[in-house]
Design an enzyme around this catalytic site. Structure first.
Site, PDB file in Angstrom:
ATOM      1  N   GLU A   1      -0.335  -5.768  -0.167  1.00 25.89           N
ATOM      2  CA  GLU A   1       0.431  -5.723  -1.406  1.00 25.89           C
ATOM      3  C   GLU A   1       1.388  -6.905  -1.555  1.00 25.89           C
ATOM      4  O   GLU A   1       1.549  -7.434  -2.667  1.00 25.89           O
ATOM      5  CB  GLU A   1       1.202  -4.398  -1.504  1.00 25.89           C
ATOM      6  CG  GLU A   1       0.353  -3.199  -1.876  1.00 25.89           C
ATOM      7  CD  GLU A   1      -0.495  -2.665  -0.719  1.00 25.89           C
ATOM      8  OE1 GLU A   1      -1.407  -1.866  -0.980  1.00 25.89           O
ATOM      9  OE2 GLU A   1      -0.222  -3.060   0.442  1.00 25.89           O
TER      10      GLU A   1
ATOM     11  N   HIS B   1       1.111   9.140  -1.508  1.00 24.35           N
ATOM     12  CA  HIS B   1       0.213   9.102  -2.654  1.00 24.35           C
ATOM     13  C   HIS B   1       0.776   9.824  -3.884  1.00 24.35           C
ATOM     14  O   HIS B   1       0.094   9.896  -4.900  1.00 24.35           O
ATOM     15  CB  HIS B   1      -1.138   9.742  -2.298  1.00 24.35           C
ATOM     16  CG  HIS B   1      -1.957   8.943  -1.338  1.00 24.35           C
ATOM     17  ND1 HIS B   1      -1.600   8.765  -0.031  1.00 24.35           N
ATOM     18  CD2 HIS B   1      -3.134   8.280  -1.503  1.00 24.35           C
ATOM     19  CE1 HIS B   1      -2.520   8.028   0.580  1.00 24.35           C
ATOM     20  NE2 HIS B   1      -3.449   7.711  -0.300  1.00 24.35           N
TER      21      HIS B   1
ATOM     22  N   LEU C   1      -6.276  -5.793   1.367  1.00 26.65           N
ATOM     23  CA  LEU C   1      -5.278  -4.731   1.384  1.00 26.65           C
ATOM     24  C   LEU C   1      -3.956  -5.323   1.874  1.00 26.65           C
ATOM     25  O   LEU C   1      -3.599  -5.221   3.047  1.00 26.65           O
ATOM     26  CB  LEU C   1      -5.715  -3.585   2.300  1.00 26.65           C
ATOM     27  CG  LEU C   1      -6.622  -2.523   1.670  1.00 26.65           C
ATOM     28  CD1 LEU C   1      -7.982  -3.125   1.317  1.00 26.65           C
ATOM     29  CD2 LEU C   1      -6.802  -1.352   2.597  1.00 26.65           C
TER      30      LEU C   1
ATOM     31  N   PHE D   1       2.352   2.911  -1.970  1.00 26.93           N
ATOM     32  CA  PHE D   1       1.847   1.693  -1.328  1.00 26.93           C
ATOM     33  C   PHE D   1       2.621   0.449  -1.769  1.00 26.93           C
ATOM     34  O   PHE D   1       2.322  -0.660  -1.320  1.00 26.93           O
ATOM     35  CB  PHE D   1       0.369   1.473  -1.670  1.00 26.93           C
ATOM     36  CG  PHE D   1      -0.563   2.526  -1.129  1.00 26.93           C
ATOM     37  CD1 PHE D   1      -0.109   3.602  -0.378  1.00 26.93           C
ATOM     38  CD2 PHE D   1      -1.930   2.447  -1.381  1.00 26.93           C
ATOM     39  CE1 PHE D   1      -0.981   4.567   0.106  1.00 26.93           C
ATOM     40  CE2 PHE D   1      -2.804   3.404  -0.905  1.00 26.93           C
ATOM     41  CZ  PHE D   1      -2.332   4.460  -0.155  1.00 26.93           C
TER      42      PHE D   1
ATOM     43  N   GLN E   1      -2.474   0.579  -5.744  1.00 23.05           N
ATOM     44  CA  GLN E   1      -3.373   1.739  -5.741  1.00 23.05           C
ATOM     45  C   GLN E   1      -2.644   3.061  -5.913  1.00 23.05           C
ATOM     46  O   GLN E   1      -3.041   3.918  -6.700  1.00 23.05           O
ATOM     47  CB  GLN E   1      -4.196   1.773  -4.451  1.00 23.05           C
ATOM     48  CG  GLN E   1      -5.502   1.041  -4.560  1.00 23.05           C
ATOM     49  CD  GLN E   1      -6.441   1.374  -3.413  1.00 23.05           C
ATOM     50  OE1 GLN E   1      -6.032   1.968  -2.391  1.00 23.05           O
ATOM     51  NE2 GLN E   1      -7.684   0.991  -3.556  1.00 23.05           N
ATOM     52  N   PHE E   2      -1.592   3.247  -5.156  1.00 24.79           N
ATOM     53  CA  PHE E   2      -0.771   4.457  -5.242  1.00 24.79           C
ATOM     54  C   PHE E   2       0.698   4.057  -5.168  1.00 24.79           C
ATOM     55  O   PHE E   2       1.056   3.062  -4.526  1.00 24.79           O
ATOM     56  CB  PHE E   2      -1.083   5.432  -4.102  1.00 24.79           C
ATOM     57  CG  PHE E   2      -2.383   6.161  -4.249  1.00 24.79           C
ATOM     58  CD1 PHE E   2      -2.446   7.380  -4.919  1.00 24.79           C
ATOM     59  CD2 PHE E   2      -3.553   5.636  -3.726  1.00 24.79           C
ATOM     60  CE1 PHE E   2      -3.638   8.059  -5.064  1.00 24.79           C
ATOM     61  CE2 PHE E   2      -4.745   6.306  -3.859  1.00 24.79           C
ATOM     62  CZ  PHE E   2      -4.794   7.525  -4.528  1.00 24.79           C
ATOM     63  N   ASP E   3       1.546   4.866  -5.784  1.00 23.89           N
ATOM     64  CA  ASP E   3       2.980   4.597  -5.837  1.00 23.89           C
ATOM     65  C   ASP E   3       3.581   4.270  -4.487  1.00 23.89           C
ATOM     66  O   ASP E   3       4.352   3.333  -4.342  1.00 23.89           O
ATOM     67  CB  ASP E   3       3.704   5.802  -6.451  1.00 23.89           C
ATOM     68  CG  ASP E   3       3.018   7.119  -6.093  1.00 23.89           C
ATOM     69  OD1 ASP E   3       2.701   7.322  -4.892  1.00 23.89           O
ATOM     70  OD2 ASP E   3       2.770   7.937  -6.992  1.00 23.89           O
TER      71      ASP E   3
ATOM     72  N   GLU F   1      -6.588  -4.011  -5.086  1.00 22.85           N
ATOM     73  CA  GLU F   1      -7.539  -3.505  -4.095  1.00 22.85           C
ATOM     74  C   GLU F   1      -8.614  -2.660  -4.790  1.00 22.85           C
ATOM     75  O   GLU F   1      -8.299  -1.642  -5.425  1.00 22.85           O
ATOM     76  CB  GLU F   1      -6.792  -2.678  -3.050  1.00 22.85           C
ATOM     77  CG  GLU F   1      -5.751  -3.514  -2.299  1.00 22.85           C
ATOM     78  CD  GLU F   1      -4.685  -2.666  -1.624  1.00 22.85           C
ATOM     79  OE1 GLU F   1      -4.830  -1.432  -1.597  1.00 22.85           O
ATOM     80  OE2 GLU F   1      -3.687  -3.258  -1.138  1.00 22.85           O
TER      81      GLU F   1
END
Length: 329
Positions: free
Chosen positions: A62, A131, A60, A88, A84-86, A31
């Site tokens: 995953e 996040h 978007l 997610f 993007q972030f852990d 993303e």
């Protein structure tokens, strides 16, 4: 001059650039990884230089990103996926656990999935829910996945290339709060061969207590070792680098020398990486240990709001307190 001063983020960028130059089958997906260069700008400039067919901005989704990467890997590509972030990563959990980790064994070794899943992880950035998690133990626990974490710019540069070159799927954890920390990086392999991907390193030699850490906690433990030195205590800091497989030889050699071990990570200590490390150290170093293995980590609660995260995360004082406990036996 082949050495440059790079941030950890730039080290990752340079490493992926080198991998893409060396192998046209390396593709990046995620993303906003293309035009924006990723939320942390790790892939900045790569779409401009390699084109939209090799640096792909995805929806978007995953599960769809990882599922597409599985198909690409089966067709001979080497996809590098950014989460993007852990926090997610969970929509893709089924794909990773049920497909990515199992395909090689399911096909009796006939199929390989050479893919990398990049995961910025850990706290310390004042972010909101989902996040700042440290979910590495889920994947280190899963047979069929290799799980690693860089801690400095040099490892960022070399380890991402080694992960991309691996024929096995690699979970690649990046300490997001260390992205902007800078250090000298040797870019020429001939001038200084990098450690193998699954080797630990002695980040600071010492004699009194072995401190095991990885990712964002390596720097914190090095700071603790410097503070302890001023008090006459000698800490040996081991950067694990690889969580699965573990470089147990380096770990056991250190603990047998010092007789004491403290394990530090941001994730909850309950069933975290420290539990496995403590069990293995206790079994293999039993007759060398002068004290119980002590674990320092996050509490067994959901990651707190940002105003409380400094109370949740291991810090200098908590690490030094645990060192004192180990030395008190």
């Amino acid at each position: 001059m082949t050495a440059q001063k790079l941030s950890l983020a730039k080290g990752l960028n340079a490493g992926m650039r080198k991998a893409m130059e060396d192998d046209p089958k390396v593709v990046l997906m995620g993303e906003d990884v293309g035009k924006l260069g990723g939320v942390f700008r790790i892939t900045e400039g790569l779409q401009k230089d390699f084109g939209e067919d090799r640096v792909i901005d995805t929806p978007l989704a995953e599960a769809g990103i990882v599922g597409t990467a599985i198909g690409l890997a089966l067709r001979g590509y080497r996809p590098v996926v950014e989460i993007q972030f852990d926090g997610f990563i969970y929509p893709a959990f089924d794909q990773i656990i049920s497909q990515v980790s199992k395909m090689h064994a399911r096909s009796l070794g006939h199929l390989k999935l050479p893919m990398v899943i990049r995961v910025p992880f850990g706290g310390g950035i004042g972010a909101v829910e989902h996040h700042s998690e440290s979910n590495e133990a889920y994947f280190a626990h899963t047979a069929g996945l290799r799980t690693v974490s860089c801690a400095d710019p040099a490892d960022a540069y070399w380890m991402i290339q080694q992960a991309i070159a691996s024929d096995d799927p690699v979970m690649f954890y990046e300490p997001k709060r260390r992205y902007h920390e800078r250090a000298e990086v040797e870019l020429d392999e001939a001038a200084g061969a990098p450690l193998p991907l699954h080797s630990a390193r002695v980040a600071r030699p010492g004699d009194d207590v072995t401190v095991l850490a990885y990712g964002p906690m390596v720097k914190t433990c090095l700071d603790a070792a410097a503070a302890a030195h001023g008090e006459g205590k000698s800490l040996e800091v081991i950067d694990l680098r690889s969580l699965s497989p573990l470089d147990t030889e380096t770990i056991f050699t250190s603990v047998k020398k010092t007789g004491r071990c403290v394990v530090v990570h941001e994730a909850s200590t309950f069933l975290g990486m420290g539990a496995e490390l403590a069990a293995q150290v206790q079994r293999e170093c039993f007759y060398s240990l002068e004290a119980p293995v002590i674990r320092v980590g996050g509490y067994n609660i959901p990651y707190p709001p940002s105003r409380y995260e400094e109370d949740f995360l291991p810090d200098l004082d908590r690490i030094l307190d645990s060192v004192d406990q180990a030395l008190s036996f």
